[in-house]
Motif scaffolding. Structure first.
Motif, PDB file in Angstrom:
ATOM      1  N   GLN A   1       0.963  -1.180   0.043  1.00 29.93           N
ATOM      2  CA  GLN A   1       0.017   0.028  -0.109  1.00 29.93           C
ATOM      3  C   GLN A   1       0.986   1.085   0.067  1.00 29.93           C
ATOM      4  O   GLN A   1       0.701   2.346  -0.728  1.00 29.93           O
ATOM      5  CB  GLN A   1      -0.954   0.054   1.281  1.00 29.93           C
ATOM      6  CG  GLN A   1      -1.728  -1.169   1.300  1.00 29.93           C
ATOM      7  CD  GLN A   1      -2.686  -1.260   2.648  1.00 29.93           C
ATOM      8  OE1 GLN A   1      -2.648  -0.342   3.607  1.00 29.93           O
ATOM      9  NE2 GLN A   1      -3.673  -2.242   2.775  1.00 29.93           N
TER      10      GLN A   1
ATOM     11  N   ARG B   1       3.847   1.603  -1.022  1.00 29.37           N
ATOM     12  CA  ARG B   1       4.688   1.456  -2.540  1.00 29.37           C
ATOM     13  C   ARG B   1       3.716   2.385  -3.263  1.00 29.37           C
ATOM     14  O   ARG B   1       4.114   3.266  -4.285  1.00 29.37           O
ATOM     15  CB  ARG B   1       4.880   0.169  -3.018  1.00 29.37           C
ATOM     16  CG  ARG B   1       5.939   0.315  -4.160  1.00 29.37           C
ATOM     17  CD  ARG B   1       6.210  -1.166  -4.827  1.00 29.37           C
ATOM     18  NE  ARG B   1       6.947  -0.914  -5.815  1.00 29.37           N
ATOM     19  CZ  ARG B   1       8.132  -1.093  -6.058  1.00 29.37           C
ATOM     20  NH1 ARG B   1       9.012  -0.582  -5.282  1.00 29.37           N
ATOM     21  NH2 ARG B   1       8.602  -0.892  -7.400  1.00 29.37           N
ATOM     22  N   ASP B   2       2.391   1.857  -3.425  1.00 33.24           N
ATOM     23  CA  ASP B   2       1.379   2.771  -4.468  1.00 33.24           C
ATOM     24  C   ASP B   2       1.334   4.148  -4.084  1.00 33.24           C
ATOM     25  O   ASP B   2       1.222   4.887  -5.113  1.00 33.24           O
ATOM     26  CB  ASP B   2       0.162   1.937  -4.378  1.00 33.24           C
ATOM     27  CG  ASP B   2      -0.149   0.574  -4.488  1.00 33.24           C
ATOM     28  OD1 ASP B   2       1.100   0.061  -5.523  1.00 33.24           O
ATOM     29  OD2 ASP B   2      -0.821  -0.415  -4.344  1.00 33.24           O
ATOM     30  N   ILE B   3       1.196   4.507  -2.738  1.00 38.53           N
ATOM     31  CA  ILE B   3       1.205   5.741  -2.363  1.00 38.53           C
ATOM     32  C   ILE B   3       2.502   6.489  -2.998  1.00 38.53           C
ATOM     33  O   ILE B   3       2.516   7.599  -3.568  1.00 38.53           O
ATOM     34  CB  ILE B   3       0.960   6.151  -1.072  1.00 38.53           C
ATOM     35  CG1 ILE B   3      -0.252   5.327  -0.820  1.00 38.53           C
ATOM     36  CG2 ILE B   3       1.193   7.409  -0.618  1.00 38.53           C
ATOM     37  CD1 ILE B   3      -0.619   5.540   0.671  1.00 38.53           C
TER      38      ILE B   3
ATOM     39  N   LEU C   1       4.782   5.861  -5.265  1.00 38.70           N
ATOM     40  CA  LEU C   1       4.613   5.985  -6.675  1.00 38.70           C
ATOM     41  C   LEU C   1       3.646   6.931  -7.304  1.00 38.70           C
ATOM     42  O   LEU C   1       4.056   7.696  -8.533  1.00 38.70           O
ATOM     43  CB  LEU C   1       4.486   4.464  -7.352  1.00 38.70           C
ATOM     44  CG  LEU C   1       5.575   3.465  -7.235  1.00 38.70           C
ATOM     45  CD1 LEU C   1       5.048   2.231  -7.779  1.00 38.70           C
ATOM     46  CD2 LEU C   1       6.897   3.733  -7.934  1.00 38.70           C
ATOM     47  N   ARG C   2       2.698   7.105  -6.630  1.00 38.17           N
ATOM     48  CA  ARG C   2       1.432   8.225  -6.921  1.00 38.17           C
ATOM     49  C   ARG C   2       2.055   9.602  -6.800  1.00 38.17           C
ATOM     50  O   ARG C   2       1.727  10.743  -7.454  1.00 38.17           O
ATOM     51  CB  ARG C   2       0.366   7.870  -6.409  1.00 38.17           C
ATOM     52  CG  ARG C   2      -0.833   8.698  -6.719  1.00 38.17           C
ATOM     53  CD  ARG C   2      -2.143   8.094  -6.458  1.00 38.17           C
ATOM     54  NE  ARG C   2      -2.230   8.030  -4.955  1.00 38.17           N
ATOM     55  CZ  ARG C   2      -2.455   6.954  -4.310  1.00 38.17           C
ATOM     56  NH1 ARG C   2      -2.261   5.811  -4.849  1.00 38.17           N
ATOM     57  NH2 ARG C   2      -2.442   7.091  -2.921  1.00 38.17           N
ATOM     58  N   GLU C   3       2.522   9.821  -5.636  1.00 34.51           N
ATOM     59  CA  GLU C   3       2.885  10.955  -4.811  1.00 34.51           C
ATOM     60  C   GLU C   3       4.229  11.691  -4.703  1.00 34.51           C
ATOM     61  O   GLU C   3       4.249  12.753  -4.740  1.00 34.51           O
ATOM     62  CB  GLU C   3       2.397  11.015  -3.364  1.00 34.51           C
ATOM     63  CG  GLU C   3       0.804  10.759  -3.183  1.00 34.51           C
ATOM     64  CD  GLU C   3       0.228  10.801  -1.937  1.00 34.51           C
ATOM     65  OE1 GLU C   3       0.877  11.687  -1.134  1.00 34.51           O
ATOM     66  OE2 GLU C   3      -0.797  10.630  -1.742  1.00 34.51           O
TER      67      GLU C   3
ATOM     68  N   ALA D   1       7.543  12.068  -7.146  1.00 39.97           N
ATOM     69  CA  ALA D   1       7.895  11.829  -8.595  1.00 39.97           C
ATOM     70  C   ALA D   1       9.401  11.834  -8.636  1.00 39.97           C
ATOM     71  O   ALA D   1       9.821  11.376  -9.668  1.00 39.97           O
ATOM     72  CB  ALA D   1       7.686  13.291  -9.598  1.00 39.97           C
TER      73      ALA D   1
ATOM     74  N   ARG E   1      11.979   8.498  -3.886  1.00 38.39           N
ATOM     75  CA  ARG E   1      11.510   7.334  -4.091  1.00 38.39           C
ATOM     76  C   ARG E   1      12.358   6.176  -3.478  1.00 38.39           C
ATOM     77  O   ARG E   1      12.024   5.450  -2.545  1.00 38.39           O
ATOM     78  CB  ARG E   1      10.930   6.809  -5.481  1.00 38.39           C
ATOM     79  CG  ARG E   1       9.781   7.759  -5.906  1.00 38.39           C
ATOM     80  CD  ARG E   1       9.413   7.062  -7.429  1.00 38.39           C
ATOM     81  NE  ARG E   1       8.255   7.721  -7.988  1.00 38.39           N
ATOM     82  CZ  ARG E   1       7.670   7.511  -9.208  1.00 38.39           C
ATOM     83  NH1 ARG E   1       8.317   6.337 -10.001  1.00 38.39           N
ATOM     84  NH2 ARG E   1       6.726   8.154  -9.744  1.00 38.39           N
TER      85      ARG E   1
ATOM     86  N   LYS F   1       8.309  14.824   0.663  1.00 40.75           N
ATOM     87  CA  LYS F   1       7.641  16.016  -0.131  1.00 40.75           C
ATOM     88  C   LYS F   1       8.263  17.434   0.106  1.00 40.75           C
ATOM     89  O   LYS F   1       8.463  18.380  -0.902  1.00 40.75           O
ATOM     90  CB  LYS F   1       6.306  15.940   0.254  1.00 40.75           C
ATOM     91  CG  LYS F   1       5.520  14.771  -0.277  1.00 40.75           C
ATOM     92  CD  LYS F   1       3.810  14.983   0.019  1.00 40.75           C
ATOM     93  CE  LYS F   1       3.249  13.712  -0.796  1.00 40.75           C
ATOM     94  NZ  LYS F   1       1.781  13.704  -0.369  1.00 40.75           N
TER      95      LYS F   1
END
Length: 213
Positions: A158, A160-162, A164-166, A168, A173, A203
């Motif tokens: 879960q 990892r998905d976040i 990759l999405r948030e 760049a 990463r 971020k």
């Protein structure tokens, strides 16, 4: 030396010839992988009878015939009769993956000793040289990789998905993935809280880098 792979069997037909204890062990593993299991045997262990009665597997109550392998992706010969096992091997078509118990020279693949912890799969194989040694090593690894690895890796998927999405930035990463994989993170038990902190920090780093450009 074999080439290790993880087979995706969900929805694929696996035919197991035999209904004894060895066949039961093979069938349990196939069901865990989501295979559609067909068992061919005139008699079967109570455990396997119960699976058939529940509709979990298909039981063809008969002796083996070559036509039983039609449509199979994977075939396991697991009887205590060498002649029947050899007949299964002879009937397997090109492209069907074949395993004959206690006959490694006849196998396209070997079934390793396996540890499953949710998404984590650890397989130990001696390529048929000594299943007993493989099982001993599996028991040692079971102590090292406990049940907590299941929910931990489900959380990581879960996260990892976040990421990759948030996030760049490739380097950002990478830093996050390394932090999440650290033993200290896993052992903390506060995965959600710590991940939120790490993500916010990354971020902010990325935002600062963008302002400096």
């Amino acid at each position: 030396m074999g080439y290790p792979v993880i087979l995706h069997l969900r929805g694929r037909r696996a035919v197991v010839v035999g209904g004894g204890k060895v066949a039961a062990r093979k069938i349990r593993g196939l069901l865990e992988a989501g295979a559609d299991v067909v068992m061919v045997a005139p008699e079967a262990e109570p455990e396997l009878q119960a699976l058939a009665a529940a509709g979990t597997i298909v039981w063809r109550i008969k002796t083996f015939a070559p036509s039983d392998l039609e449509g199979a992706f994977l075939v396991i010969a697991a009887t205590n009769d060498d002649k029947v096992n050899e007949a299964v091997a002879q009937a397997a078509a090109p492209g069907q993956l074949l395993n004959v118990v206690d006959a490694p020279q006849r196998c396209d693949f070997h079934v390793p000793a396996v540890i499953r912890r949710g998404p984590l799969t650890i397989a130990v194989s001696t390529e048929g040289a000594s299943p007993a040694v493989a099982r001993r090593i599996r028991r040692e690894l079971e102590d090292q990789y406990g049940e907590e690895y299941g929910p931990y890796l489900e959380f990581l998927q879960q996260a990892r998905d976040i990421v990759l999405r948030e996030v760049a930035d490739p380097e950002g990463r990478k830093r996050l993935f390394q932090a999440l994989a650290a033993d200290s993170f896993r052992q903390s038990g506060r995965w959600g809280e710590e991940f939120s902190h790490l993500l916010a920090k990354e971020k902010e780093r990325s935002s600062k880098k963008g302002r400096e450009r």
